[in-house]
Write a protein that holds these residues in place. Sequence first.
Motif, PDB file in Angstrom:
ATOM      1  N   ARG A  52       0.876  -1.343  -0.009  1.00  0.00           N
ATOM      2  CA  ARG A  52       0.192  -0.028   0.059  1.00  0.00           C
ATOM      3  C   ARG A  52       1.015   1.251   0.104  1.00  0.00           C
ATOM      4  O   ARG A  52       2.060   1.281   0.787  1.00  0.00           O
ATOM      5  CB  ARG A  52      -0.915   0.081   1.141  1.00  0.00           C
ATOM      6  N   ARG A  53       0.745   2.114  -0.967  1.00  0.00           N
ATOM      7  CA  ARG A  53       1.420   3.490  -1.075  1.00  0.00           C
ATOM      8  C   ARG A  53       0.610   4.705  -1.186  1.00  0.00           C
ATOM      9  O   ARG A  53      -0.379   4.574  -1.967  1.00  0.00           O
ATOM     10  CB  ARG A  53       2.461   3.159  -2.324  1.00  0.00           C
ATOM     11  N   ARG A  54       1.094   5.780  -1.157  1.00  0.00           N
ATOM     12  CA  ARG A  54       0.680   6.964  -1.280  1.00  0.00           C
ATOM     13  C   ARG A  54       1.600   7.497  -2.351  1.00  0.00           C
ATOM     14  O   ARG A  54       2.863   7.744  -2.203  1.00  0.00           O
ATOM     15  CB  ARG A  54       0.429   7.879  -0.094  1.00  0.00           C
ATOM     16  N   LEU A  55       1.136   8.176  -3.610  1.00  0.00           N
ATOM     17  CA  LEU A  55       1.944   8.775  -4.592  1.00  0.00           C
ATOM     18  C   LEU A  55       1.486  10.384  -4.572  1.00  0.00           C
ATOM     19  O   LEU A  55       0.168  10.423  -4.599  1.00  0.00           O
ATOM     20  CB  LEU A  55       1.699   8.100  -5.659  1.00  0.00           C
ATOM     21  N   VAL A  56       2.207  11.056  -4.992  1.00  0.00           N
ATOM     22  CA  VAL A  56       1.962  12.549  -4.844  1.00  0.00           C
ATOM     23  C   VAL A  56       2.697  13.081  -5.866  1.00  0.00           C
ATOM     24  O   VAL A  56       4.020  13.026  -6.317  1.00  0.00           O
ATOM     25  CB  VAL A  56       2.408  13.051  -3.433  1.00  0.00           C
ATOM     26  N   ASN A  83       5.529   4.408   1.484  1.00  0.00           N
ATOM     27  CA  ASN A  83       5.088   3.201   1.865  1.00  0.00           C
ATOM     28  C   ASN A  83       4.210   3.407   3.228  1.00  0.00           C
ATOM     29  O   ASN A  83       4.468   3.633   4.272  1.00  0.00           O
ATOM     30  CB  ASN A  83       5.985   2.259   2.240  1.00  0.00           C
ATOM     31  N   ILE A  84       2.759   3.362   2.923  1.00  0.00           N
ATOM     32  CA  ILE A  84       1.860   3.340   4.035  1.00  0.00           C
ATOM     33  C   ILE A  84       1.227   2.321   4.574  1.00  0.00           C
ATOM     34  O   ILE A  84       0.202   2.256   5.383  1.00  0.00           O
ATOM     35  CB  ILE A  84       0.780   4.763   3.862  1.00  0.00           C
ATOM     36  N   GLY A  85       1.788   1.250   3.942  1.00  0.00           N
ATOM     37  CA  GLY A  85       1.065   0.046   4.472  1.00  0.00           C
ATOM     38  C   GLY A  85       1.865  -0.797   5.601  1.00  0.00           C
ATOM     39  O   GLY A  85       2.710   0.048   6.408  1.00  0.00           O
ATOM     40  N   ASP A  86       1.744  -1.932   5.660  1.00  0.00           N
ATOM     41  CA  ASP A  86       2.367  -2.865   6.825  1.00  0.00           C
ATOM     42  C   ASP A  86       3.485  -3.676   6.160  1.00  0.00           C
ATOM     43  O   ASP A  86       3.857  -4.688   6.989  1.00  0.00           O
ATOM     44  CB  ASP A  86       1.446  -3.738   7.767  1.00  0.00           C
ATOM     45  N   THR A  87       3.504  -3.799   5.130  1.00  0.00           N
ATOM     46  CA  THR A  87       4.359  -4.561   4.382  1.00  0.00           C
ATOM     47  C   THR A  87       5.629  -4.005   3.407  1.00  0.00           C
ATOM     48  O   THR A  87       5.289  -2.768   2.889  1.00  0.00           O
ATOM     49  CB  THR A  87       3.731  -5.624   3.454  1.00  0.00           C
ATOM     50  N   PRO A  88       6.683  -4.404   3.242  1.00  0.00           N
ATOM     51  CA  PRO A  88       7.531  -3.835   2.315  1.00  0.00           C
ATOM     52  C   PRO A  88       7.004  -3.893   0.830  1.00  0.00           C
ATOM     53  O   PRO A  88       6.325  -4.778   0.578  1.00  0.00           O
ATOM     54  CB  PRO A  88       8.809  -4.872   2.164  1.00  0.00           C
ATOM     55  N   THR A  89       7.561  -3.113   0.030  1.00  0.00           N
ATOM     56  CA  THR A  89       7.092  -3.077  -1.394  1.00  0.00           C
ATOM     57  C   THR A  89       8.381  -3.410  -2.303  1.00  0.00           C
ATOM     58  O   THR A  89       9.541  -3.371  -1.858  1.00  0.00           O
ATOM     59  CB  THR A  89       7.035  -1.725  -1.917  1.00  0.00           C
ATOM     60  N   HIS A  90       7.967  -4.526  -3.343  1.00  0.00           N
ATOM     61  CA  HIS A  90       8.993  -5.238  -4.106  1.00  0.00           C
ATOM     62  C   HIS A  90       8.239  -5.117  -5.429  1.00  0.00           C
ATOM     63  O   HIS A  90       7.457  -5.863  -5.697  1.00  0.00           O
ATOM     64  CB  HIS A  90       9.496  -6.621  -3.570  1.00  0.00           C
ATOM     65  N   VAL A  91       8.961  -4.518  -6.298  1.00  0.00           N
ATOM     66  CA  VAL A  91       8.279  -4.238  -7.696  1.00  0.00           C
ATOM     67  C   VAL A  91       9.330  -4.262  -8.839  1.00  0.00           C
ATOM     68  O   VAL A  91      10.569  -3.832  -8.634  1.00  0.00           O
ATOM     69  CB  VAL A  91       7.540  -3.075  -7.948  1.00  0.00           C
TER      70      VAL A  91
END
Length: 113
Positions: A52-56, A83-91
């Motif tokens: 979960r992410r916030r993009l601006v 990153n506004i979530g509880d998990t790492p982002t991997h893309v």
Amino acid sequence: MADDPVASNPEHYRVVFENDRVRVLEYHDVPGDRTTPHAHPDSVMYTLSSFRRRLVNGDQEREVEMAAGTTGWLPAQEHHGENIGDTPTHVLFVELKDDAAASGAGPVLGPVE
């Protein structure tokens, strides 16, 4: 124009493959991490983790939530994110290069470097 994400956010982005047609970036972060403003060309995005992410970008703001294994089109854009979530982002991002013309090398079978 915003910076190349590999130059502006090297702790999160790295080049894993590049040729004259595409550049493939790998992106990692953990909850609470933020990026500085950067630009992406037209790309295909493949999510290796759920996040979960916030993009601006300026006055525009959007929260996105994506499941692992999602493939999607990312139109050219500038933004910064968090990153506004509880998990790492991997893309993985497969960036298309503007001058990608047919190579004219003839038929090829299998992957090439």
